[in-house]
Design a protein around this motif. Structure first.
Motif, short mmCIF file in Angstrom:
data_model
loop_
_atom_site.label_atom_id
_atom_site.label_comp_id
_atom_site.label_asym_id
_atom_site.label_seq_id
_atom_site.Cartn_x
_atom_site.Cartn_y
_atom_site.Cartn_z
N GLY A 256 0.02 -18.81 8.21
CA GLY A 256 -0.38 -20.09 10.06
C GLY A 256 1.03 -21.04 9.58
N ARG A 257 2.54 -20.20 10.08
CA ARG A 257 3.53 -21.34 10.18
C ARG A 257 4.49 -20.10 10.03
N PRO A 258 4.72 -19.59 11.09
CA PRO A 258 5.66 -18.67 11.65
C PRO A 258 7.14 -19.28 11.39
N GLY A 259 7.69 -18.63 10.64
CA GLY A 259 9.34 -19.23 10.70
C GLY A 259 9.46 -19.84 9.22
N LEU A 260 8.22 -20.32 8.29
CA LEU A 260 8.37 -20.97 7.41
C LEU A 260 8.67 -20.50 6.45
#
Length: 208
Positions: free
Chosen positions: A109-113
């Protein structure tokens, strides 16, 4: 199949040994301080960073599972240890399944993280180990050996073998409430499934 388990006395490695034996495989258990005293296991005490010796051992195996873990405070040794195992595997022409960490996965749910930087999953006390797993994965990415990196759920601990789990690609496998866990026993099931029936991915998350 003949399967060599590196780190065979550890939490993950010992479960892989048990699962492999239950499936009828020939198992060689390698550990720094003496391999498991388990019926049916060929025990080898060895330093896995000894590339020449490891190459000789791995040359007669169908697959190797790298489930080594550093002592507390020695997390910085993980990249070099992994590189040595991959060097030996490449020289021997043997496939490696690396039982890694969750930190290199993307956070759900947290793209790029990365999971590494998500405080929901990595507390400060675990950060050194999490950083080491990211560095370990980077070593794999750059290496020419035939490897696959299995990242467990955020919480990996001894428990029950249910034989059920989900594969989640390069994103952490989590429940709808955000929790992420898998037992060491079911992680071992995933490892043996990957050895017996490779999915074709280089990096995959595993969890409930």
């Amino acid at each position: 199949m003949k399967i060599i388990v590196l780190g065979a006395t550890g939490m993950a490695g010992s479960r892989v040994v048990t699962e492999a034996l239950a499936r009828g495989h020939e198992v060689v258990g390698v550990s720094r301080h003496g391999a498991p005293d388990t019926p049916g296991v060929t025990a080898v005490s060895a330093d896995v960073t000894d590339v020449e010796r490891m190459t000789s051992l791995l040359a007669v195996a169908d697959a190797v599972v790298c489930a080594t873990r550093p002592r507390p405070g020695e997390e910085h040794t993980v990249p070099a240890t992994t590189a040595a195992v991959l060097d030996a595997a490449a020289a021997a022409g043997t496939r490696v399944v690396v039982v890694g960490g969750a930190a290199p996965l993307s956070s759900p749910g947290r793209p790029g993280l990365l999971v590494l930087d998500d405080p929901r999953y990595v507390q400060e006390a675990w950060r050194d180990a999490a950083v080491a797993s990211v560095e370990q994965f980077r070593v794999c990415e750059k290496h020419s050996a035939d490897w696959v990196y299995l990242s467990p759920a955020a919480m990996l601990e001894p428990g029950e073998r249910t034989g059920r789990y989900r594969r989640g690609g390069t994103t952490l496998v989590a429940a709808p409430d955000g929790t992420s866990r898998i037992s060491a026993e079911d992680m071992a099931v995933a490892v043996l499934d990957e050895i017996e029936q490779p999915c074709g991915q280089r990096h995959l998350g595993v969890g409930y």
